[in-house]
Design an enzyme around this catalytic site. Structure first.
Site, PDB file in Angstrom:
ATOM      1  N   SER A 123       0.513  -1.239  -0.172  1.00 18.60           N
ATOM      2  CA  SER A 123       0.098   0.083   0.117  1.00 18.60           C
ATOM      3  C   SER A 123       0.786   1.413  -0.108  1.00 18.60           C
ATOM      4  O   SER A 123       1.989   1.121   0.605  1.00 18.60           O
ATOM      5  CB  SER A 123      -0.871  -0.010   1.188  1.00 18.60           C
ATOM      6  OG  SER A 123      -1.608   1.262   1.422  1.00 18.60           O
TER       7      SER A 123
ATOM      8  N   TYR B   9      -1.620  -0.063  10.209  1.00 21.62           N
ATOM      9  CA  TYR B   9      -1.756  -0.625   9.120  1.00 21.62           C
ATOM     10  C   TYR B   9      -0.426  -0.122   8.331  1.00 21.62           C
ATOM     11  O   TYR B   9       0.179  -1.150   7.473  1.00 21.62           O
ATOM     12  CB  TYR B   9      -3.048   0.026   8.343  1.00 21.62           C
ATOM     13  CG  TYR B   9      -3.121  -0.420   6.848  1.00 21.62           C
ATOM     14  CD1 TYR B   9      -3.689  -1.611   6.617  1.00 21.62           C
ATOM     15  CD2 TYR B   9      -2.820   0.609   6.007  1.00 21.62           C
ATOM     16  CE1 TYR B   9      -3.900  -1.876   5.099  1.00 21.62           C
ATOM     17  CE2 TYR B   9      -2.927   0.383   4.698  1.00 21.62           C
ATOM     18  CZ  TYR B   9      -3.661  -0.970   4.017  1.00 21.62           C
ATOM     19  OH  TYR B   9      -3.839  -1.259   2.747  1.00 21.62           O
TER      20      TYR B   9
END
Length: 257
Positions: free
Chosen positions: A147, A160
């Protein structure tokens, strides 16, 4: 001359392959004539998508398993199937991930452990388990779905982001360590992509507008655009690319003032 743009005869394993980016990856790999094994946790969805994939690609060998990547017994079942049916693994795509969005000070220990286990440790453990099969391929490929949160600040959760940054470093380390085994390792880092998970966040009009304002191409990405890069990285034509983390982000990560 060898066709450098096909995956005919290759065997691929994709985690989280029934929806969003994972589903698109399965479709793209099948479209390049790979044989595909995919896993997901929900049996009904696995069965539905397996039937769908077989209808779309009747000439390809495809199998779906209900499996939790955090469950050793589930993973052993999948790997045993690949060993018996194929004897090797050419492509592993680690796609499973989760997020809990909140300020760093508000995380419970159990939430931190859950995010790390799902996003990072499960992918690490599965990749280690697949090493023997990938080595037998002699042209093995591992692709992590990372990501842009691992590369720059996002308002989507510090934990995250930590897991994705660690995944990018794992990519670099394995690319060097496993080069001797003819295994290439890369990661793909999406920005906001049109998936069910992203839509739940982008329903907030103000947030959606902020995302678009920070994206030079002025739109959300399509799942096929991520899947296309993943597939390219697995093709023979990409045989000299390893250790890279490539953003699919419409220019987001390079958009300064």
């Amino acid at each position: 001359m060898m066709d450098r743009w096909t995956l005919k005869g290759k065997v691929a394993l994709i985690t989280g392959g029934t929806k969003g980016i994972g589903k698109a990856i399965v479709e793209e790999l099948l479209g390049k004539q790979a044989n595909v094994v995919f896993v997901a946790r929900d049996k009904q969805t696995v069965d539905e998508q397996l039937a769908n994939f077989k209808t779309l690609f009747p000439d390809q060998k495809i199998e779906g398993f209900q499996a939790d990547v955090n469950n050793k017994d589930d993973i052993n079942k999948v790997i045993d199937f690949i060993k018996v049916d194929f004897g090797k693994l050419d492509i592993l795509v680690n796609n499973v991930g989760t997020n809990i969005r909140k300020p760093a000070l508000e995380y419970e220990d159990s939430e931190i452990q859950h995010i790390f286990q799902t996003n990072l440790l499960s992918s690490f453990n599965l990749t280690m388990r697949c090493h023997e099969l990938l080595k037998k391929s002699e042209t093995g490929n591992v692709v992590f779905i990372s990501s842009v949160a691992g590369q720059t600040h996002l308002r989507t959760g510090t934990v995250y982001a930590m897991t994705k940054a660690a995944m990018d470093q794992l990519t670099k380390n394995l690319a060097v360590e496993w080069a001797k085994d003819n295994i290439r390792v890369n990661s793909v880092a999406p920005w906001y992509i049109d998936t069910p998970l992203a839509r739940s966040v982008l329903e907030n009009k103000s947030y959606f507008n902020n995302v678009i304002e920070r994206t030079p191409l002025g739109r959300i990405g399509g799942t096929f655009e991520v899947a296309g890069l993943v597939t390219f990285l697995c093709l023979p034509i990409a045989g000299f690319i390893t250790g890279q983390c490539i953003a699919v982000d419409g220019g987001f990560t390079v958009y300064g003032f």
